[in-house]
Design an enzyme around this catalytic site. Structure first.
Site, PDB file in Angstrom:
ATOM      1  N   GLY A 200      24.543  -2.856  -7.790  1.00  0.00           N
ATOM      2  CA  GLY A 200      24.816  -2.305  -9.118  1.00  0.00           C
ATOM      3  C   GLY A 200      25.017  -3.462 -10.064  1.00  0.00           C
TER       4      GLY A 200
ATOM      5  N   CYS B 277      25.056  -6.073  -1.844  1.00  0.00           N
ATOM      6  CA  CYS B 277      25.382  -6.712  -3.126  1.00  0.00           C
ATOM      7  C   CYS B 277      26.675  -6.120  -3.695  1.00  0.00           C
ATOM      8  CB  CYS B 277      24.208  -6.584  -4.090  1.00  0.00           C
ATOM      9  SG  CYS B 277      24.438  -7.586  -5.582  1.00  0.00           S
ATOM     10  N   TYR B 278      26.583  -5.362  -4.780  1.00  0.00           N
ATOM     11  CA  TYR B 278      27.792  -4.771  -5.356  1.00  0.00           C
ATOM     12  C   TYR B 278      28.523  -3.921  -4.318  1.00  0.00           C
ATOM     13  CZ  TYR B 278      30.870  -2.170  -8.433  1.00  0.00           C
ATOM     14  OH  TYR B 278      31.981  -1.608  -9.015  1.00  0.00           O
TER      15      TYR B 278
ATOM     16  N   HIS C 212      20.047  -9.119  -1.110  1.00  0.00           N
ATOM     17  CA  HIS C 212      19.300  -7.859  -1.195  1.00  0.00           C
ATOM     18  C   HIS C 212      18.276  -7.760  -0.068  1.00  0.00           C
ATOM     19  CE1 HIS C 212      20.796  -6.252  -5.003  1.00  0.00           C
ATOM     20  NE2 HIS C 212      20.973  -7.521  -5.329  1.00  0.00           N
TER      21      HIS C 212
ATOM     22  N   GLU D  68      16.568  -5.324   0.683  1.00  0.00           N
ATOM     23  CA  GLU D  68      15.502  -4.373   0.338  1.00  0.00           C
ATOM     24  C   GLU D  68      14.361  -5.005  -0.448  1.00  0.00           C
ATOM     25  OE1 GLU D  68      18.408  -4.606  -1.076  1.00  0.00           O
ATOM     26  OE2 GLU D  68      18.406  -4.034  -3.187  1.00  0.00           O
TER      27      GLU D  68
ATOM     28  N   SER E  98      -5.379  19.919  -9.996  1.00  0.00           N
ATOM     29  CA  SER E  98      -5.754  19.212 -11.216  1.00  0.00           C
ATOM     30  C   SER E  98      -6.796  18.139 -10.940  1.00  0.00           C
ATOM     31  CB  SER E  98      -4.506  18.536 -11.801  1.00  0.00           C
ATOM     32  OG  SER E  98      -4.087  17.498 -10.929  1.00  0.00           O
ATOM     33  N   GLY E  99      -7.060  17.880  -9.661  1.00  0.00           N
ATOM     34  CA  GLY E  99      -7.906  16.739  -9.327  1.00  0.00           C
ATOM     35  C   GLY E  99      -7.056  15.523  -9.002  1.00  0.00           C
ATOM     36  N   GLY E 100      -5.764  15.588  -9.344  1.00  0.00           N
ATOM     37  CA  GLY E 100      -4.861  14.462  -9.098  1.00  0.00           C
ATOM     38  C   GLY E 100      -4.316  14.444  -7.675  1.00  0.00           C
ATOM     39  N   VAL E 101      -3.628  13.353  -7.365  1.00  0.00           N
ATOM     40  CA  VAL E 101      -3.151  13.108  -6.006  1.00  0.00           C
ATOM     41  C   VAL E 101      -2.121  14.153  -5.572  1.00  0.00           C
ATOM     42  CG1 VAL E 101      -1.968  11.416  -4.537  1.00  0.00           C
ATOM     43  CG2 VAL E 101      -3.440  10.630  -6.405  1.00  0.00           C
ATOM     44  N   ASP E 102      -1.112  14.383  -6.414  1.00  0.00           N
ATOM     45  CA  ASP E 102       0.038  15.161  -5.969  1.00  0.00           C
ATOM     46  C   ASP E 102      -0.310  16.625  -5.723  1.00  0.00           C
ATOM     47  OD1 ASP E 102       1.303  12.777  -6.319  1.00  0.00           O
ATOM     48  OD2 ASP E 102       2.092  13.278  -8.296  1.00  0.00           O
ATOM     49  N   SER E 103      -1.039  17.229  -6.674  1.00  0.00           N
ATOM     50  CA  SER E 103      -1.357  18.645  -6.474  1.00  0.00           C
ATOM     51  C   SER E 103      -2.296  18.808  -5.284  1.00  0.00           C
ATOM     52  CB  SER E 103      -1.955  19.261  -7.745  1.00  0.00           C
ATOM     53  OG  SER E 103      -3.208  18.688  -8.049  1.00  0.00           O
ATOM     54  N   ALA E 104      -3.190  17.841  -5.073  1.00  0.00           N
ATOM     55  CA  ALA E 104      -4.138  17.948  -3.958  1.00  0.00           C
ATOM     56  C   ALA E 104      -3.398  17.894  -2.622  1.00  0.00           C
ATOM     57  CB  ALA E 104      -5.159  16.812  -4.030  1.00  0.00           C
TER      58      ALA E 104
ATOM     59  N   LYS F 204       5.974   8.404  -3.641  1.00  0.00           N
ATOM     60  CA  LYS F 204       4.508   8.407  -3.804  1.00  0.00           C
ATOM     61  C   LYS F 204       3.787   7.778  -2.607  1.00  0.00           C
ATOM     62  CE  LYS F 204       1.138   9.103  -6.907  1.00  0.00           C
ATOM     63  NZ  LYS F 204       1.045  10.229  -7.847  1.00  0.00           N
TER      64      LYS F 204
END
Ligand code: XMP
Length: 514
Positions: free
Chosen positions: A58, A85-86, A172, A174, A226-232, A370
């Protein structure tokens, strides 16, 4: 079925951009993780029966009034805790160690010396590069804790109490610059917390499929593609779960990329045998956009007509679907680095559907990042062109055609855009560039081709790098690639005689031209 099929690690968001990255790294170690706000009472966290709790970094100093804190009952709950860290500074302070304002913070690359390999550094070298970003310094570990590592400025850069299973690291783990960071994280997850690495692409799919079946039962489901990644990928998951209870609706607005509508048909209808309604509505959209040049009016017209066309198609589907699939992702739901409360961000997707439609939502991607969505898209067998597609605006090419939209101008832009994407892919840059596309402005310029004077449109090439579309920089494309794109566009697309490259960052520009 086991009520909790996966170990759950909670990442407590202590107020910076780190929590999402930590959660992703935990998942990359195949352990399911969720981000929770720091305002969540410890009792509520424990109700989730977490296998471990990670306190994130943080921006604050533990010494300032109102600095984020955590109820100390956490440390006696018997749950393994890792402070980063924090988070490490909080543990040190709360359990009786010392966090000092030495006036010498550490930022960036730092050499960590391991003093006690213990659980976190078992197989790691005595010295390693870590990434630091802190101002206060842990000078003394709490009583009963062993110091595991130090740096030139931080005497207690890693410390732990194996009997209590509580650890803190000032660096960190990560971030990619911490060379062995993922190994430190894995050591905590597997060795300290005993987590099982069961969160894999296959198990994510199985888990989602079970959830969808439990929610949907034998009802009918509708999904807008929609042709997009997520809806597909959401559609492919739901189809795997409930088969022909699903009907997909693809509204072809005529503002799609070249070949996109065919690709959707090919994939969903012919490859997956999904019940697909392909609404060819280009003429209606063109008519509605006739002579419209104002970008916001274009958006509004397309958004509203899209909803109307979708609703008409939905009404035709037999069995009155009760559920609607949405491709909402985890970062849409969690707002990291945030305020104390609710941590919910409302996500308005232009070209999407309004909240007041009479459906219950199925959101099979709402727990996923994603990169996980893409990985399961590949696992489900969706083609690369869909899984790795760059983001595309809901109103489509309409906001890339400056000025009036006509079939001829759409055709010019589609052909030019196709060449841009093809060449960027061929150069191996498509995945690392956030968006790369063509824009058609409303001017014409003079040129000479053969012996003839031409008076034709220029094409603007736009290619940007970005992490989240909030800010962006123009991509430093190689000159020979620029040359290839320019010469192909001019030679292959009638009506174009010039190509320019847009070198505006965002801000001050936006990514799209409208
Ligand atoms: P700008 O142009 O604002 O775009 O820098 C940021 C990101 O959002 C996308 N974009 C849209 N997406 N409906 C959408 O669904 C829209 O109206 C819209 N406008 C821009 C754009 O492609 C970029 O990724």
């Amino acid at each position: 079925m086991n009520e909790q099929p996966h170990d759950v690690v909670l990442v407590v968001d202590l107020g910076a951009q780190y929590a999402q990255l930590i959660a992703r790294r935990v998942r990359e170690a195949h352990v399911y993780s969720e981000i929770v706000p720091r305002s969540m009472p410890v009792a509520e966290m424990l109700e989730r029966r977490p296998a471990a709790i990670i306190l994130s970094g943080g921006p604050a100093s533990v010494h300032v009034d109102g600095a984020p804190s955590i109820d100390a009952s956490l440390y006696n709950a018997g749950v393994p805790v890792l402070g980063i860290c924090y988070g490490a500074q909080l543990i040190a302070r709360d359990l009786g160690g010392e966090v000092a304002k030495t006036g010498r913070g550490e930022y960036g690359r730092t050499t960590l010396s391991v003093l006690d390999h213990g659980a976190l550094f078992t197989d790691l070298p005595d010295e390693q590069v870590v990434w630091m970003s802190h101002f206060d310094t842990i000078t003394l570990a709490p009583a009963g804790f062993r110091v595991a590592a130090s740096t030139p400025e931080t005497p207690a850069a890693a410390f732990g109490a194996p009997d209590r299973r509580i650890y803190g690291v000032q660096f960190h783990p990560e971030v990619a610059h911490t060379e062995r960071g993922q190994e430190v994280l894995k050591a905590f997850l597997y060795e300290v917390a005993g987590c099982r690495p069961t969160w894999t692409n296959v198990s994510i799919i199985d888990h989602a499929v079970e959830e969808i079946r439990a929610q949907v039962g034998s009802e009918r489901v509708i999904c807008g593609l929609s042709g997009g990644v997520d809806s597909a990928i959401a559609a492919a998951l739901v189809h795997k779960a409930v088969g022909d209870q699903l009907t997909c609706v693809f509204v072809d607005t005529g503002m799609m990329r070249l070949g996109e509508a065919d690709q959707v048909e090919e994939t969903f209808l012919r490859q997956f045998h999904v019940d697909l309604v392909h609404v060819k509505a280009a003429d209606r959209f063109l008519a509605a956009l006739d002579d419209v040049i104002d970008p916001e009016r274009k958006r509004k017209i397309i958004g509203e007509l899209f909803i109307r066309v979708f609703e008409e198609a939905a009404r035709e589907i037999p069995g009155s679907p009760r559920f609607l699939v949405q491709g909402t992702l985890y970062p849409d739901i969690v707002e990291s680095g945030g305020g104390d409360n609710a941590n919910i961000k409302s996500h308005h997707n232009v070209g999407g559907l309004p909240d007041d439609m009479d459906f219950e939502l199925v959101e099979p991607l709402r727990h996923l990042f994603k990169d996980e969505v893409r990985a399961i898209g590949e696992e489900l067998g969706l083609p690369e062109e869909i899984v790795w597609r760059q983001p595309f605006p809901g109103p489509g090419l309409a906001v890339r055609i400056v000025g009036t939209i006509t079939p001829e101008r759409i055709d010019i832009l589609q052909r030019a855009d196709h060449i841009v994407v093809e060449e960027i892919k061929r150069a191996g840059l498509y995945r690392e560039i956030w968006q790369s596309f063509a824009v058609l402005p409303a001017v014409r310029t003079v040129g000479v081709m053969g012996d003839d004077r031409t008076y034709a449109y220029p094409i603007i090439l736009r290619a940007v790098t970005s992490d989240d579309a909030m800010t962006a920089d123009w991509a430093r494309l190689p000159y020979d690639l620029l040359e290839r794109i320019a010469s192909r566009v001019i030679n292959e697309v009638p009506g174009v005689n010039r190509v320019a490259y847009d070198i505006t960052s965002k801000p001050p520009g936006t990514i799209e031209w409208e």
